[in-house]
Design an enzyme around this catalytic site. Sequence first.
Site, mmCIF file in Angstrom:
data_model
loop_
_atom_site.group_PDB
_atom_site.id
_atom_site.type_symbol
_atom_site.label_atom_id
_atom_site.label_comp_id
_atom_site.label_asym_id
_atom_site.label_seq_id
_atom_site.Cartn_x
_atom_site.Cartn_y
_atom_site.Cartn_z
ATOM 1 N N VAL A 51 0.827 -1.196 0.000
ATOM 2 C CA VAL A 51 0.000 0.000 0.000
ATOM 3 C C VAL A 51 0.868 1.255 0.000
ATOM 4 O O VAL A 51 1.812 1.367 0.780
ATOM 5 C CB VAL A 51 -0.985 -0.009 1.195
ATOM 6 N N LYS A 70 -3.608 0.464 -2.995
ATOM 7 C CA LYS A 70 -3.164 -0.906 -2.723
ATOM 8 C C LYS A 70 -2.868 -1.600 -4.043
ATOM 9 O O LYS A 70 -3.724 -1.666 -4.918
ATOM 10 C CB LYS A 70 -4.270 -1.646 -1.969
ATOM 11 N N ASP A 182 -10.604 -11.640 8.320
ATOM 12 C CA ASP A 182 -9.188 -11.327 8.567
ATOM 13 C C ASP A 182 -9.087 -10.214 9.609
ATOM 14 O O ASP A 182 -8.294 -9.278 9.477
ATOM 15 C CB ASP A 182 -8.523 -10.925 7.243
HETATM 16 P P1 ADP Z 1 -3.168 -7.158 2.624
HETATM 17 O O1 ADP Z 1 -4.455 -7.595 1.996
HETATM 18 O O2 ADP Z 1 -1.980 -7.527 1.826
HETATM 19 O O3 ADP Z 1 -3.063 -7.583 4.075
HETATM 20 P P2 ADP Z 1 -3.840 -4.482 3.583
HETATM 21 O O4 ADP Z 1 -5.060 -3.900 2.961
HETATM 22 O O5 ADP Z 1 -4.019 -5.052 4.954
HETATM 23 O O6 ADP Z 1 -3.175 -5.555 2.599
HETATM 24 O O7 ADP Z 1 -2.715 -3.363 3.631
HETATM 25 C C1 ADP Z 1 -1.408 -3.651 4.119
HETATM 26 C C2 ADP Z 1 -0.943 -2.552 5.072
HETATM 27 O O8 ADP Z 1 -0.937 -1.284 4.392
HETATM 28 C C3 ADP Z 1 -1.833 -2.348 6.294
HETATM 29 O O9 ADP Z 1 -1.505 -3.233 7.350
HETATM 30 C C4 ADP Z 1 -1.562 -0.876 6.625
HETATM 31 O O10 ADP Z 1 -0.358 -0.745 7.353
HETATM 32 C C5 ADP Z 1 -1.343 -0.221 5.263
HETATM 33 N N1 ADP Z 1 -2.604 0.380 4.765
HETATM 34 C C6 ADP Z 1 -3.591 -0.279 4.128
HETATM 35 N N2 ADP Z 1 -4.603 0.534 3.797
HETATM 36 C C7 ADP Z 1 -4.270 1.763 4.232
HETATM 37 C C8 ADP Z 1 -4.932 3.064 4.207
HETATM 38 N N3 ADP Z 1 -6.131 3.224 3.639
HETATM 39 N N4 ADP Z 1 -4.301 4.115 4.771
HETATM 40 C C9 ADP Z 1 -3.092 3.936 5.361
HETATM 41 N N5 ADP Z 1 -2.422 2.759 5.420
HETATM 42 C C10 ADP Z 1 -2.989 1.674 4.868
HETATM 43 MG MG MG Z 2 -3.937 -6.965 5.812
#
Ligand code: ADP
Ligand code: MG
Length: 317
Positions: A51, A70, A182
């Site tokens: 992300v 993402k 999750d």
């Molecule tokens: P995955 O499906 O690979 O687990 P995530 O959606 O959980 O991906 O995103 C991975 C990381 O990116 C999160 O744990 C967070 O630290 C960061 N992140 C995700 N979305 C956001 C957002 N909207 N704003 C800020 N940080 C984000």
């Molecule tokens: Mg995640």
Amino acid sequence: PNKRYTHILDLLNAWSLSTNYIVPIPRDKMILLHSSIQFGSVLGKGAFGEVFKGKYTPIGGSDPVEVAVKRMIGEPKRELIQDFFNVRIDSEVSIMSRLDHRNVVTSYGPCTLQFPVMLVMELVPGGDLRVSLTVTMHFYFSFFQKYLQKTPNIPHKQIILFALDISKAMCHLATKVVIHRDLAARNCLITKDVRVKLSDFGLSVHETNTVVKNLRKAPIRWLSPETLTKGIFNQKTDVWSYGVLCTELMTRCAADPLAPRDLKEVQKWIKESDHPHRIDGGEPRELIEIVDYCCEKSPSARPDFETVRKKVHRLYQ
Ligand code: ADP
Ligand code: MG
């Protein structure tokens, strides 16, 4: 303009350009152009995506808005992979577009017309709860020192407030018939007013009950006994994960409830212990009551999220 308004502007612009009529398009049908995204620094990484901070310029030249983008991890070598990633992002977006709550991250839409496929969402600047609890919480709180000084007992209350925010988000998911699948501290993001927004709907489904055969990519340490043995997912299995998340809050993610082990070992451990997630230390101690209740081995003995929310709310008062 706020994010929703910007989004609607996009719809209006795109359609008025081609038709001169305003046609409402459902939020989950919007596809954003890759060229409308400018990349910034990395915000985080999970099992599926990376992300980035970014800027999104809506069609029609309105001002850029700060967003989180993402990008799916993986080398897109074959058509099949493209399908897989597109489908995954599309389903993440469609789940997010069902939801509308202050404690849930909102999506601007997918970028699936080119590689790499991406999902654009609102930027939640405090980072995820796991990182914040372990690494940056002190910096973060010193950043909000005024707030801290006004509220001397902030750490415990703040932790319970995080738990409350998450329970509210989960109640909303329950009313919209969404199972998160999750739920963990790494998927809870902190806003600039130090509240929580639930994110990462990559594994979520719009169902009341679902059974899977393969738990390979599943977050096994957060899973209930019936998920680990039979692959069952429903609201009560999310409630179990919520219990595990409360242990993360209590220990500030310092002690994982279980050291990473394989599926067989986790199954054995859960089977042999009456209260696998009952931890000795951790603060605020009151939260252990929620952990015990949510991590009851029998799903029917666990509360639903509305009951959880009420209980946590009582702790908060
Ligand atoms: P995955 O499906 O690979 O687990 P995530 O959606 O959980 O991906 O995103 C991975 C990381 O990116 C999160 O744990 C967070 O630290 C960061 N992140 C995700 N979305 C956001 C957002 N909207 N704003 C800020 N940080 C984000
Ligand atoms: Mg995640």
